[in-house]
Design an enzyme around this catalytic site. Structure first.
Site, PDB file in Angstrom:
ATOM      1  N   THR A 122       0.872  -1.183   0.000  1.00 44.00           N
ATOM      2  CA  THR A 122       0.000   0.000   0.000  1.00 44.00           C
ATOM      3  C   THR A 122       0.905   1.228   0.000  1.00 44.00           C
ATOM      4  O   THR A 122       1.652   1.448   0.955  1.00 44.00           O
ATOM      5  CB  THR A 122      -0.898  -0.018   1.251  1.00 44.00           C
ATOM      6  OG1 THR A 122      -1.641  -1.234   1.231  1.00 44.00           O
ATOM      7  CG2 THR A 122      -1.831   1.170   1.282  1.00 44.00           C
ATOM      8  N   GLU A 154      -6.365 -10.189   6.706  1.00 42.01           N
ATOM      9  CA  GLU A 154      -5.755 -11.232   7.512  1.00 42.01           C
ATOM     10  C   GLU A 154      -6.849 -12.050   8.179  1.00 42.01           C
ATOM     11  O   GLU A 154      -7.897 -11.524   8.548  1.00 42.01           O
ATOM     12  CB  GLU A 154      -4.821 -10.620   8.554  1.00 42.01           C
ATOM     13  CG  GLU A 154      -3.557 -10.085   7.917  1.00 42.01           C
ATOM     14  CD  GLU A 154      -2.653  -9.353   8.906  1.00 42.01           C
ATOM     15  OE1 GLU A 154      -2.672  -9.677  10.103  1.00 42.01           O
ATOM     16  OE2 GLU A 154      -1.917  -8.462   8.457  1.00 42.01           O
ATOM     17  N   PHE A 251     -19.526  -4.861   8.605  1.00 42.56           N
ATOM     18  CA  PHE A 251     -18.645  -3.824   9.152  1.00 42.56           C
ATOM     19  C   PHE A 251     -19.397  -2.786   9.973  1.00 42.56           C
ATOM     20  O   PHE A 251     -19.065  -1.604   9.960  1.00 42.56           O
ATOM     21  CB  PHE A 251     -17.866  -3.137   8.007  1.00 42.56           C
ATOM     22  CG  PHE A 251     -16.411  -3.498   8.051  1.00 42.56           C
ATOM     23  CD1 PHE A 251     -15.988  -4.750   7.654  1.00 42.56           C
ATOM     24  CD2 PHE A 251     -15.457  -2.607   8.527  1.00 42.56           C
ATOM     25  CE1 PHE A 251     -14.661  -5.108   7.728  1.00 42.56           C
ATOM     26  CE2 PHE A 251     -14.131  -2.953   8.599  1.00 42.56           C
ATOM     27  CZ  PHE A 251     -13.731  -4.203   8.199  1.00 42.56           C
ATOM     28  N   GLY A 259      -7.628  -1.712  14.844  1.00 42.73           N
ATOM     29  CA  GLY A 259      -6.165  -1.734  14.904  1.00 42.73           C
ATOM     30  C   GLY A 259      -5.641  -2.474  13.694  1.00 42.73           C
ATOM     31  O   GLY A 259      -6.239  -2.422  12.624  1.00 42.73           O
ATOM     32  N   CYS A 262      -2.908  -2.225   8.987  1.00 41.01           N
ATOM     33  CA  CYS A 262      -3.317  -1.407   7.837  1.00 41.01           C
ATOM     34  C   CYS A 262      -4.120  -0.156   8.196  1.00 41.01           C
ATOM     35  O   CYS A 262      -3.663   0.954   7.932  1.00 41.01           O
ATOM     36  CB  CYS A 262      -4.101  -2.262   6.854  1.00 41.01           C
ATOM     37  SG  CYS A 262      -3.057  -3.494   6.063  1.00 41.01           S
ATOM     38  N   LYS A 265      -2.332   2.950  10.103  1.00 42.72           N
ATOM     39  CA  LYS A 265      -1.242   3.603   9.356  1.00 42.72           C
ATOM     40  C   LYS A 265      -1.735   4.151   8.016  1.00 42.72           C
ATOM     41  O   LYS A 265      -1.284   5.198   7.559  1.00 42.72           O
ATOM     42  CB  LYS A 265      -0.061   2.644   9.165  1.00 42.72           C
ATOM     43  CG  LYS A 265      -0.214   1.659   8.033  1.00 42.72           C
ATOM     44  CD  LYS A 265       1.117   1.039   7.617  1.00 42.72           C
ATOM     45  CE  LYS A 265       0.949  -0.093   6.621  1.00 42.72           C
ATOM     46  NZ  LYS A 265       0.309   0.224   5.357  1.00 42.72           N
ATOM     47  N   LYS A 323      -7.453  -9.047  15.426  1.00 48.42           N
ATOM     48  CA  LYS A 323      -8.730  -9.643  15.019  1.00 48.42           C
ATOM     49  C   LYS A 323      -8.574 -11.155  15.122  1.00 48.42           C
ATOM     50  O   LYS A 323      -7.441 -11.644  15.232  1.00 48.42           O
ATOM     51  CB  LYS A 323      -9.103  -9.214  13.600  1.00 48.42           C
ATOM     52  CG  LYS A 323      -8.122  -9.713  12.548  1.00 48.42           C
ATOM     53  CD  LYS A 323      -8.302  -9.034  11.240  1.00 48.42           C
ATOM     54  CE  LYS A 323      -9.387  -9.662  10.431  1.00 48.42           C
ATOM     55  NZ  LYS A 323      -9.389  -9.270   9.033  1.00 48.42           N
TER      56      LYS A 323
HETATM   57  P1  NAD Z   1       5.028  -7.720   6.558  1.00 48.55           P
HETATM   58  O1  NAD Z   1       5.713  -6.816   7.474  1.00 48.55           O
HETATM   59  O2  NAD Z   1       4.283  -8.914   7.085  1.00 48.55           O
HETATM   60  O3  NAD Z   1       6.050  -8.276   5.462  1.00 48.55           O
HETATM   61  C1  NAD Z   1       6.972  -7.499   4.758  1.00 48.55           C
HETATM   62  C2  NAD Z   1       8.163  -8.387   4.404  1.00 48.55           C
HETATM   63  O4  NAD Z   1       9.016  -7.679   3.495  1.00 48.55           O
HETATM   64  C3  NAD Z   1       9.035  -8.757   5.603  1.00 48.55           C
HETATM   65  O5  NAD Z   1       9.166 -10.176   5.675  1.00 48.55           O
HETATM   66  C4  NAD Z   1      10.387  -8.066   5.302  1.00 48.55           C
HETATM   67  O6  NAD Z   1      11.498  -8.798   5.781  1.00 48.55           O
HETATM   68  C5  NAD Z   1      10.365  -8.018   3.783  1.00 48.55           C
HETATM   69  N1  NAD Z   1      11.261  -7.030   3.171  1.00 48.55           N
HETATM   70  C6  NAD Z   1      11.500  -5.745   3.540  1.00 48.55           C
HETATM   71  N2  NAD Z   1      12.384  -5.159   2.692  1.00 48.55           N
HETATM   72  C7  NAD Z   1      12.699  -6.084   1.761  1.00 48.55           C
HETATM   73  C8  NAD Z   1      13.560  -6.096   0.605  1.00 48.55           C
HETATM   74  N3  NAD Z   1      14.243  -5.011   0.230  1.00 48.55           N
HETATM   75  N4  NAD Z   1      13.643  -7.222  -0.103  1.00 48.55           N
HETATM   76  C9  NAD Z   1      12.960  -8.323   0.247  1.00 48.55           C
HETATM   77  N5  NAD Z   1      12.118  -8.386   1.317  1.00 48.55           N
HETATM   78  C10 NAD Z   1      12.002  -7.283   2.068  1.00 48.55           C
HETATM   79  O7  NAD Z   1       4.040  -6.807   5.722  1.00 48.55           O
HETATM   80  P2  NAD Z   1       2.575  -7.165   5.142  1.00 48.55           P
HETATM   81  O8  NAD Z   1       1.588  -7.157   6.253  1.00 48.55           O
HETATM   82  O9  NAD Z   1       2.678  -8.341   4.246  1.00 48.55           O
HETATM   83  O10 NAD Z   1       2.304  -5.857   4.268  1.00 48.55           O
HETATM   84  C11 NAD Z   1       3.037  -5.569   3.096  1.00 48.55           C
HETATM   85  C12 NAD Z   1       2.365  -4.417   2.369  1.00 48.55           C
HETATM   86  O11 NAD Z   1       1.045  -4.790   1.960  1.00 48.55           O
HETATM   87  C13 NAD Z   1       2.181  -3.159   3.206  1.00 48.55           C
HETATM   88  O12 NAD Z   1       2.311  -2.030   2.387  1.00 48.55           O
HETATM   89  C14 NAD Z   1       0.757  -3.272   3.705  1.00 48.55           C
HETATM   90  O13 NAD Z   1       0.191  -2.014   3.995  1.00 48.55           O
HETATM   91  C15 NAD Z   1       0.082  -3.908   2.512  1.00 48.55           C
HETATM   92  N6  NAD Z   1      -1.119  -4.675   2.830  1.00 48.55           N
HETATM   93  C16 NAD Z   1      -1.152  -5.477   3.937  1.00 48.55           C
HETATM   94  C17 NAD Z   1      -2.291  -6.226   4.204  1.00 48.55           C
HETATM   95  C18 NAD Z   1      -2.373  -7.089   5.432  1.00 48.55           C
HETATM   96  O14 NAD Z   1      -3.473  -7.527   5.764  1.00 48.55           O
HETATM   97  N7  NAD Z   1      -1.273  -7.368   6.126  1.00 48.55           N
HETATM   98  C19 NAD Z   1      -3.393  -6.179   3.323  1.00 48.55           C
HETATM   99  C20 NAD Z   1      -3.299  -5.379   2.190  1.00 48.55           C
HETATM  100  C21 NAD Z   1      -2.162  -4.640   1.949  1.00 48.55           C
END
Ligand code: NAD
Length: 434
Positions: A122, A154, A251, A259, A262, A265, A323
């Site tokens: 995101t 999630e 919802f 919390g 996502c 932030k 959650k």
């Molecule tokens: P996360 O923290 O679980 O995972 C991110 C991963 O990226 C980590 O394992 C980290 O080690 C790795 N990483 C960081 N820099 C790197 C690099 N240069 N090369 C390779 N790997 C690297 O994050 P997430 O929850 O999966 O979220 C990722 C993105 O997706 C965010 O922008 C988040 O806002 C978005 N998003 C998350 C969700 C969710 O439910 N978690 C849903 C939609 C969108």
């Protein structure tokens, strides 16, 4: 199609395994060596229902690989997805793009021919331009840049990814559009749920979707507080207003505030984007403020019940994850509550089916952890329900009554039936109920 997925967190791992399940060859990359080692050993580093089977099936078939070597993963990929974290920065609430941009530079150096570089993370409007710059500095080959925000949630991430309600593709050229439309074709066979648009609209769509969902929650939380004050019942309101098809029933549940990794932030990043554009987002601002207040409601109620003093009180907490069905405790309302209780002098014992270790990594031994939900309640002065895991919905109340020092329930999810537990002799507090 050969794909590279940079980042193997909640999004990257689910998306990588999901793409592999449709026959693509996916190389998943992470800088975290321990994470990659565990994944290679068949261990799933996060709790997410059905993910283990998906990863296992595709790893065995040889379509899903895990590596720390970005260069080899990217060199022959036609599409490279960036799914690294975009946390809030410490200074002004903007999204921290350092992981995204450093990944983009590395991708640029590793390209061996044309590829489309796609942000799944995101990211604020305009990030694609910065990625294009980073790639331009480092790549000797042509490339396209696209935006494909992820909408999975999630706890139900595999299902959301495999059967998406919609897929947003932001592209500026036909080649990138074709690659992404072909890649997603098997996900949308029954009807066309692909929304193709320009990159900036795609980037903003993700924030707008999260802000809308957060708005519903904060709105209902405010209505719940008002219902309490004026002698109304939020559950009755919720059902009746949700029956309007323009509103819909989802919802609309009040609770201890939202919390997770996502909503909080992303709201702050959206406010920052608007500030840069010299526009005040009054609604989004209010949603955020209402949530800050809501996160303190349960704690204040507990304090009030015990006469404003919690020293010598032991409070049991059910649910730590932000959650159910996840072990993610990032910005979890349960952790805010725990901090509030600790600073008021209480001792806290908590149980969560999956999130004890992720909580311990943050709070250490500042609270006690019970591996059994009833053990958490033993000789506690009150039990607080924060995360509505299934097992917490119909507990053995008589057993709880015999374990608690004083039979007091704080129900942060309106999961219990007030008349039932009061008839058993409990003091009961819900959210927006009498
Ligand atoms: P996360 O923290 O679980 O995972 C991110 C991963 O990226 C980590 O394992 C980290 O080690 C790795 N990483 C960081 N820099 C790197 C690099 N240069 N090369 C390779 N790997 C690297 O994050 P997430 O929850 O999966 O979220 C990722 C993105 O997706 C965010 O922008 C988040 O806002 C978005 N998003 C998350 C969700 C969710 O439910 N978690 C849903 C939609 C969108």
């Amino acid at each position: 199609m050969k794909l590279a997925m940079i980042g193997t967190g909640y999004v990257g791992l689910v998306a990588g395994a999901g793409f592999a399940d449709f026959g693509n060859d996916v190389a998943c990359v992470d800088v975290d060596e321990n994470r990659i080692r565990r994944l290679r050993d068949g261990e799933i580093p996060i709790y997410e229902p059905h993910l283990a089977e998906l990863v296992d099936r595709n790893s065995r078939a040889g379509r899903l690989k895990f590596t720390t070597e970005l260069d080899s993963a990217v060199s022959d990929a036609e599409a490279v997805f960036i799914a690294v974290g975009t946390p809030q920065n410490d200074t002004d609430g903007a999204a921290d793009l350092s992981y995204v941009l450093s990944a983009a530079e590395q991708i640029g150096r590793a390209l061996k021919g044309w590829a489309v570089v796609v942000t799944k993370s995101t990211v604020p409007v305009g990030t694609a331009d910065r990625i294009r710059e980073a790639l331009g500095r480092t790549s000797r080959h042509p490339f396209s840049v696209a935006s494909n925000p992820e909408f999975l949630k999630e706890g139900d991430a595999v299902n959301d990814f495999m059967k998406p309600a919609r897929i947003v593709i932001g592209v500026d050229d036909d080649r990138a559009r074709n690659v992404l439309q072909n890649l997603y074709a098997p996900f949308v066979r029954t009807n066309d749920r692909i929304h193709v648009m320009d990159v900036r609209s795609a980037e903003l769509t993700k924030y707008a979707a999260n802000a809308m969902l957060a708005t519903r929650i904060s709105f209902m939380n405010e209505m719940a507080l008002l219902a309490e004050k004026v002698g109304a019942d939020i559950d009755k309101l919720r059902r009746a207003i949700g029956a309007d098809p323009r509103i819909g029933p989802k919802f609309l549940f009040p609770g201890p505030g939202f919390g997770g990794s996502c909503f909080p932030k992303d709201l702050r990043a959206l406010l920052h984007t608007a500030e840069q554009a010299t526009l005040e987002l009054g609604v989004v601002n209010a949603v955020e403020r209402a949530n800050q207040r809501q996160k303190r409601v349960l704690g204040e109620r507990i304090l009030a019940h015990f006469g404003g003093k919690l020293s010598d009180r032991k409070i049991a907490v059910w649910g730590l994850a932000f959650k159910p069905e996840t072990d993610d405790v990032r910005e979890s309302p349960a952790l805010s509550l725990v901090e509030q209780l600790l600073s008021a002098g209480a001792s806290v014992v908590a149980h969560d089916p999956e999130a004890i270790e992720t909580t311990r990594a943050r709070l250490g031994d500042r609270i006690g952890y019970a591996s059994d939900m009833y053990e958490a309640a033993r000789s506690a002065d009150a039990l607080t329900l924060v995360t509505e895991w299934h097992a917490f919905r119909r507990p053995d109340f008589l057993r709880l009554k015999s374990l608690l020092r004083t039979p007091t329930l704080f129900d942060g999810r309106n999961a219990w039936i007030p008349d039932e537990v009061r008839a058993l002799g409990f003091s009961y507090y819900g959210i927006g109920r009498q």
